[in-house]
Design an enzyme around this catalytic site. Structure first.
Site, mmCIF file in Angstrom:
data_model
loop_
_atom_site.group_PDB
_atom_site.id
_atom_site.type_symbol
_atom_site.label_atom_id
_atom_site.label_comp_id
_atom_site.label_asym_id
_atom_site.label_seq_id
_atom_site.Cartn_x
_atom_site.Cartn_y
_atom_site.Cartn_z
ATOM 1 N N ARG A 93 0.887 -1.176 0.000
ATOM 2 C CA ARG A 93 0.000 0.000 0.000
ATOM 3 C C ARG A 93 0.915 1.213 0.000
ATOM 4 N NH1 ARG A 93 -5.239 1.300 3.672
ATOM 5 N NH2 ARG A 93 -6.083 -0.032 2.045
ATOM 6 N N HIS B 119 -7.399 0.940 -6.225
ATOM 7 C CA HIS B 119 -7.652 0.058 -5.070
ATOM 8 C C HIS B 119 -8.370 -1.196 -5.594
ATOM 9 C CE1 HIS B 119 -7.929 -1.207 -1.054
ATOM 10 N NE2 HIS B 119 -8.756 -0.327 -0.538
ATOM 11 N N GLN C 252 -10.248 -3.820 -3.277
ATOM 12 C CA GLN C 252 -11.518 -3.278 -2.800
ATOM 13 C C GLN C 252 -12.606 -3.462 -3.862
ATOM 14 O OE1 GLN C 252 -12.200 -1.506 0.308
ATOM 15 N NE2 GLN C 252 -14.210 -2.102 -0.436
ATOM 16 N N ASP D 286 -17.302 7.172 -0.895
ATOM 17 C CA ASP D 286 -15.995 7.027 -0.238
ATOM 18 C C ASP D 286 -15.640 8.395 0.346
ATOM 19 O OD1 ASP D 286 -13.415 6.244 0.533
ATOM 20 O OD2 ASP D 286 -12.576 6.371 -1.490
ATOM 21 N N CYS E 37 -16.504 1.839 1.053
ATOM 22 C CA CYS E 37 -15.333 0.972 1.280
ATOM 23 C C CYS E 37 -14.839 1.044 2.716
ATOM 24 C CB CYS E 37 -14.219 1.332 0.305
ATOM 25 S SG CYS E 37 -13.706 3.055 0.422
ATOM 26 N N ARG F 38 -13.711 -8.427 1.751
ATOM 27 C CA ARG F 38 -12.275 -8.203 1.510
ATOM 28 C C ARG F 38 -11.520 -9.491 1.836
ATOM 29 N NH1 ARG F 38 -10.140 -3.153 1.548
ATOM 30 N NH2 ARG F 38 -8.331 -4.282 0.769
HETATM 31 N N1 CP Z 1 -11.263 -0.105 2.711
HETATM 32 C C1 CP Z 1 -9.972 -0.168 3.077
HETATM 33 O O1 CP Z 1 -9.047 -0.405 2.282
HETATM 34 O O2 CP Z 1 -9.792 -0.012 4.413
HETATM 35 P P1 CP Z 1 -8.395 0.165 5.154
HETATM 36 O O3 CP Z 1 -7.803 1.467 4.708
HETATM 37 O O4 CP Z 1 -8.714 0.144 6.621
HETATM 38 O O5 CP Z 1 -7.500 -0.985 4.771
HETATM 39 N N1 NVA Z 2 -9.969 6.754 -1.172
HETATM 40 C C1 NVA Z 2 -9.553 6.318 0.138
HETATM 41 C C2 NVA Z 2 -9.806 4.851 0.316
HETATM 42 C C3 NVA Z 2 -9.526 4.328 1.684
HETATM 43 C C4 NVA Z 2 -9.716 2.866 1.795
HETATM 44 C C5 NVA Z 2 -8.100 6.659 0.358
HETATM 45 O O1 NVA Z 2 -7.305 6.485 -0.572
HETATM 46 O O2 NVA Z 2 -7.761 7.093 1.462
#
Ligand code: CP
Ligand code: NVA
Length: 304
Positions: free
Chosen positions: A103, A130, A133, A222, A262, A290
């Protein structure tokens, strides 16, 4: 398929097989069964940003499959691409582990890890995409709507990483998506074109949430302030006024519409407490999936 970086690079058939395997393993685990096909294997998980769902669900999925996961924060290793080049990290980690999940802020970091690693690399969110997701979301839609083909999603909010991955998922799997964003926050033209070239008329954009939710099976939202954009928070909260998924917006949709997010959710900003706690909301089934999607993905990529 060595890596899982972007849905638009996968075939519809590969994606459908992953969904089928997700359902199969979900059923197996719910019935108390076990699949230990990754016994003795290790996943390295690199996180430049915080996570609840992604971190825990990947770690649980590896444990479920008989393997293990190592959580690495950038400060533990002197930063990603700082203490040593990303391409060196990728080759070293490939000598120790059977898979790498990352990530990161920059999407190019995940691309470079994949290019130089000899083990599978999984995109666990970048500023751009993502994909895990979006695939868990498609699994959730198929369970709640009984089908994927022909489903219409209304995405209300920022044209961000989550919206972009959903568009690619829709294009590959026969759904339509209408994205309602304030002016200046629309999904970029190139991503819309990519999705619409995969499957014509998949993505439409509007600045009007009411227009987007008309005829929708799913309303999705989101955060307005993605990780890394915290300095823009005040401006964004103002610019997104009128884009909250609330009871009023739901009145413009079908009574059966399902609401997805999400998570993490910011009640009172992109979604009201009333809606997220309502019977229309399927956010916790979505979060659970997930685990089920990623268990299938890990098995598919790492079982050799
Ligand atoms: N939805 C999602 O990716 O959550 P986290 O940021 O907690 O992993
Ligand atoms: N769009 C958000 C998603 C979090 C799971 C971010 O990138 O922070």
């Amino acid at each position: 398929m060595k890596d899982f970086i972007s849905i638009d690079k996968c075939s519809s058939q590969q994606l459908q097989k992953l969904l089928d395997l997700s359902s199969e393993l979900k059923g197996l685990y719910k019935a108390g069964g076990r699949d230990l096909s990754l016994a003795g294997k290790t996943l390295v998980m690199l996180f430049e940003k915080p996570s609840l769902r992604t971190r825990i669900s990947f770690e649980v999925a590896m444990t479920n499959l008989g393997g293990s996961a190592i959580y690495v924060k950038p400060e533990d290793i002197g930063g990603i691409g700082k203490r040593e080049p990303i391409k060196d990290m990728a080759r070293v980690l490939s000598r120790y582990a059977d898979g790498i999940m990352a990530r990161t802020f920059e999407h190019s970091t995940v691309i470079e890890l994949a290019e130089y690693s000899t083990v599978p690399v999984i995109n666990a969110l970048t500023d751009w995409l993502h994909p895990c997701q979006a695939m868990a979301d498609v699994l959730t839609i198929s369970e709640h709507c009984g089908r994927i083909e022909g489903i219409k999603i209304a995405f209300i909010g920022d044209g961000n990483n989550v919206a972009r991955s959903l568009c690619f998922g829709c294009a590959k799997l026969g759904m339509k998506i209408s994205i309602a964003s304030p002016s200046g926050y629309e999904l970029d033209e190139k991503s819309v074109q990519t999705a619409n070239q995969i499957s014509a008329d998949t993505v439409t954009r509007t600045n009007n949430p009411i227009e987007a939710v008309a005829g929708a099976d799913i309303i999705y939202t989101d955060t307005w302030v993605s990780m890394g954009m915290e300095s823009e928070k005040q401006k964004r909260l103002k610019d997104f006024e009128g884009f909250q998924v609330d009871g009023e917006l739901l009145k413009s949709a079908s009574g059966k519409v399902k609401v997805m997010h999400c998570l993490p959710a910011h009640r009172g900003d992109e979604i009201s407490d009333e809606v997220i706690e309502s019977e229309n909301s399927i956010v916790f089934d979505q979060a659970e999936n997930r685990l089920h999607f990623q268990r299938a993905l890990l098995k598919k990529l790492m079982e050799k």
